[in-house]
Scaffold this motif. Structure first.
Motif, PDB file in Angstrom:
ATOM      1  N   ILE A 110       2.352  22.059  41.211  1.00 62.16           N
ATOM      2  CA  ILE A 110       1.904  23.373  40.748  1.00 62.16           C
ATOM      3  C   ILE A 110       1.597  24.275  41.937  1.00 62.16           C
ATOM      4  CG2 ILE A 110       0.014  24.599  39.555  1.00 62.16           C
ATOM      5  CD1 ILE A 110       2.039  23.303  37.661  1.00 62.16           C
ATOM      6  N   GLY A 111       0.969  23.722  42.970  1.00 65.60           N
ATOM      7  CA  GLY A 111       0.655  24.492  44.171  1.00 65.60           C
ATOM      8  C   GLY A 111       1.904  25.007  44.864  1.00 65.60           C
ATOM      9  N   TYR A 112       2.899  24.153  45.004  1.00 70.79           N
ATOM     10  CA  TYR A 112       4.150  24.590  45.638  1.00 70.79           C
ATOM     11  C   TYR A 112       4.892  25.598  44.765  1.00 70.79           C
ATOM     12  CZ  TYR A 112       3.884  21.561  49.686  1.00 70.79           C
ATOM     13  OH  TYR A 112       3.500  20.986  50.870  1.00 70.79           O
ATOM     14  N   ALA A 113       4.874  25.422  43.458  1.00 71.46           N
ATOM     15  CA  ALA A 113       5.519  26.384  42.555  1.00 71.46           C
ATOM     16  C   ALA A 113       4.837  27.748  42.656  1.00 71.46           C
ATOM     17  CB  ALA A 113       5.477  25.873  41.117  1.00 71.46           C
ATOM     18  N   ALA A 114       3.522  27.760  42.724  1.00 73.97           N
ATOM     19  CA  ALA A 114       2.784  29.016  42.877  1.00 73.97           C
ATOM     20  C   ALA A 114       3.104  29.658  44.221  1.00 73.97           C
ATOM     21  CB  ALA A 114       1.282  28.769  42.754  1.00 73.97           C
ATOM     22  N   SER A 115       3.167  28.855  45.259  1.00 72.53           N
ATOM     23  CA  SER A 115       3.468  29.369  46.599  1.00 72.53           C
ATOM     24  C   SER A 115       4.842  30.022  46.650  1.00 72.53           C
ATOM     25  CB  SER A 115       3.408  28.238  47.625  1.00 72.53           C
ATOM     26  OG  SER A 115       2.113  27.723  47.726  1.00 72.53           O
ATOM     27  N   ILE A 116       5.825  29.349  46.120  1.00 72.09           N
ATOM     28  CA  ILE A 116       7.185  29.884  46.106  1.00 72.09           C
ATOM     29  C   ILE A 116       7.238  31.179  45.309  1.00 72.09           C
ATOM     30  CG2 ILE A 116       9.534  29.457  45.261  1.00 72.09           C
ATOM     31  CD1 ILE A 116       8.983  26.446  46.022  1.00 72.09           C
ATOM     32  N   SER A 117       6.565  31.214  44.169  1.00 67.29           N
ATOM     33  CA  SER A 117       6.541  32.414  43.335  1.00 67.29           C
ATOM     34  C   SER A 117       5.888  33.588  44.059  1.00 67.29           C
ATOM     35  CB  SER A 117       5.786  32.150  42.032  1.00 67.29           C
ATOM     36  OG  SER A 117       6.448  31.166  41.278  1.00 67.29           O
ATOM     37  N   MET A 118       4.769  33.332  44.738  1.00 66.74           N
ATOM     38  CA  MET A 118       4.069  34.393  45.466  1.00 66.74           C
ATOM     39  C   MET A 118       4.928  34.949  46.599  1.00 66.74           C
ATOM     40  SD  MET A 118       1.097  35.022  44.138  1.00 66.74           S
ATOM     41  CE  MET A 118       0.247  35.823  45.478  1.00 66.74           C
ATOM     42  N   VAL A 119       5.536  34.071  47.359  1.00 66.39           N
ATOM     43  CA  VAL A 119       6.366  34.521  48.481  1.00 66.39           C
ATOM     44  C   VAL A 119       7.568  35.303  47.966  1.00 66.39           C
ATOM     45  CG1 VAL A 119       7.849  33.749  50.368  1.00 66.39           C
ATOM     46  CG2 VAL A 119       5.594  32.714  50.060  1.00 66.39           C
ATOM     47  N   LEU A 120       8.211  34.804  46.938  1.00 70.04           N
ATOM     48  CA  LEU A 120       9.366  35.512  46.373  1.00 70.04           C
ATOM     49  C   LEU A 120       8.957  36.830  45.730  1.00 70.04           C
ATOM     50  CD1 LEU A 120      11.493  32.583  44.901  1.00 70.04           C
ATOM     51  CD2 LEU A 120      11.834  33.833  47.054  1.00 70.04           C
ATOM     52  N   GLY A 121       7.716  36.928  45.284  1.00 68.04           N
ATOM     53  CA  GLY A 121       7.211  38.182  44.728  1.00 68.04           C
ATOM     54  C   GLY A 121       7.034  39.262  45.786  1.00 68.04           C
ATOM     55  N   TYR A 122       6.605  38.885  46.966  1.00 67.41           N
ATOM     56  CA  TYR A 122       6.410  39.834  48.061  1.00 67.41           C
ATOM     57  C   TYR A 122       7.718  40.196  48.766  1.00 67.41           C
ATOM     58  CZ  TYR A 122       1.310  39.934  48.700  1.00 67.41           C
ATOM     59  OH  TYR A 122      -0.026  40.152  48.566  1.00 67.41           O
ATOM     60  N   LEU A 123       8.640  39.286  48.792  1.00 67.26           N
ATOM     61  CA  LEU A 123       9.844  39.434  49.602  1.00 67.26           C
ATOM     62  C   LEU A 123      10.657  40.698  49.310  1.00 67.26           C
ATOM     63  CD1 LEU A 123      11.164  37.965  51.924  1.00 67.26           C
ATOM     64  CD2 LEU A 123      12.485  36.651  50.271  1.00 67.26           C
ATOM     65  N   PRO A 124      10.936  41.041  48.049  1.00 67.65           N
ATOM     66  CA  PRO A 124      11.742  42.250  47.800  1.00 67.65           C
ATOM     67  C   PRO A 124      11.101  43.527  48.351  1.00 67.65           C
ATOM     68  CG  PRO A 124      11.625  40.913  45.822  1.00 67.65           C
ATOM     69  CD  PRO A 124      10.667  40.316  46.798  1.00 67.65           C
ATOM     70  N   GLN A 125       9.776  43.658  48.194  1.00 66.97           N
ATOM     71  CA  GLN A 125       9.099  44.853  48.702  1.00 66.97           C
ATOM     72  C   GLN A 125       9.151  44.896  50.225  1.00 66.97           C
ATOM     73  OE1 GLN A 125       7.559  47.524  46.821  1.00 66.97           O
ATOM     74  NE2 GLN A 125       7.940  48.371  48.848  1.00 66.97           N
ATOM     75  N   THR A 126       8.965  43.750  50.848  1.00 62.98           N
ATOM     76  CA  THR A 126       9.000  43.690  52.308  1.00 62.98           C
ATOM     77  C   THR A 126      10.388  44.052  52.828  1.00 62.98           C
ATOM     78  OG1 THR A 126       7.313  41.962  52.251  1.00 62.98           O
ATOM     79  CG2 THR A 126       8.519  42.242  54.312  1.00 62.98           C
ATOM     80  N   ILE A 127      11.417  43.481  52.238  1.00 59.93           N
ATOM     81  CA  ILE A 127      12.793  43.773  52.659  1.00 59.93           C
ATOM     82  C   ILE A 127      13.111  45.247  52.452  1.00 59.93           C
ATOM     83  CG2 ILE A 127      15.228  43.362  52.129  1.00 59.93           C
ATOM     84  CD1 ILE A 127      14.401  40.412  51.541  1.00 59.93           C
ATOM     85  N   ARG A 128      12.729  45.776  51.305  1.00 59.42           N
ATOM     86  CA  ARG A 128      13.005  47.191  51.021  1.00 59.42           C
ATOM     87  C   ARG A 128      12.278  48.100  52.010  1.00 59.42           C
ATOM     88  NH1 ARG A 128      13.747  50.077  45.468  1.00 59.42           N
ATOM     89  NH2 ARG A 128      13.771  52.212  46.176  1.00 59.42           N
ATOM     90  N   THR A 129      11.023  47.784  52.314  1.00 62.52           N
ATOM     91  CA  THR A 129      10.261  48.597  53.251  1.00 62.52           C
ATOM     92  C   THR A 129      10.851  48.525  54.652  1.00 62.52           C
ATOM     93  OG1 THR A 129       8.249  48.274  51.931  1.00 62.52           O
ATOM     94  CG2 THR A 129       7.955  49.013  54.198  1.00 62.52           C
ATOM     95  N   LEU A 130      11.273  47.348  55.062  1.00 61.87           N
ATOM     96  CA  LEU A 130      11.905  47.207  56.380  1.00 61.87           C
ATOM     97  C   LEU A 130      13.217  47.973  56.467  1.00 61.87           C
ATOM     98  CD1 LEU A 130      11.206  43.454  57.152  1.00 61.87           C
ATOM     99  CD2 LEU A 130      10.406  45.421  58.474  1.00 61.87           C
TER     100      LEU A 130
END
Length: 92
Positions: free
Chosen positions: A10-30
């Motif tokens: 569950i911890g790893y699933a949450a971690s992956i979800s959180m990182v993938l949630g931030y990634l599109p905004q970070t890529i778009r901003t960059l």
């Protein structure tokens, strides 16, 4: 399946979800450097929260918690820095 393994999964699933949630905004901003619609306070507070969770993850030796928040804190810091640059240095 024992409770410890289930908790780890569950911890790893949450971690992956959180990182993938931030990634599109970070890529778009960059890529675009556009931050007009991003709330400065949001990324500041999310970054502070991420640092606190990183510390907690280290203290508890909870690697999913630490790694997830290390990634999300880094992404928050990138977005925050670009936002600060755009709002306070580019207009001068």
């Amino acid at each position: 399946m024992d409770k410890e393994l289930f908790t780890l999964i569950i911890g790893y699933a949450a971690s992956i979800s959180m990182v993938l949630g931030y990634l599109p905004q970070t890529i778009r901003t960059l890529r675009t450097r556009k931050t007009d619609d991003i709330a400065l306070g949001t990324f500041l507070l999310m970054g502070i929260g991420g640092v606190c969770f990183c510390i907690q993850g280290l203290l508890l030796e909870n690697w999913p918690l630490f790694l997830c928040n290390l990634c999300t804190t880094t992404m928050s810091a990138i977005i925050f820095a670009i936002k600060m640059h755009n709002d306070y240095f580019k207009k001068k």
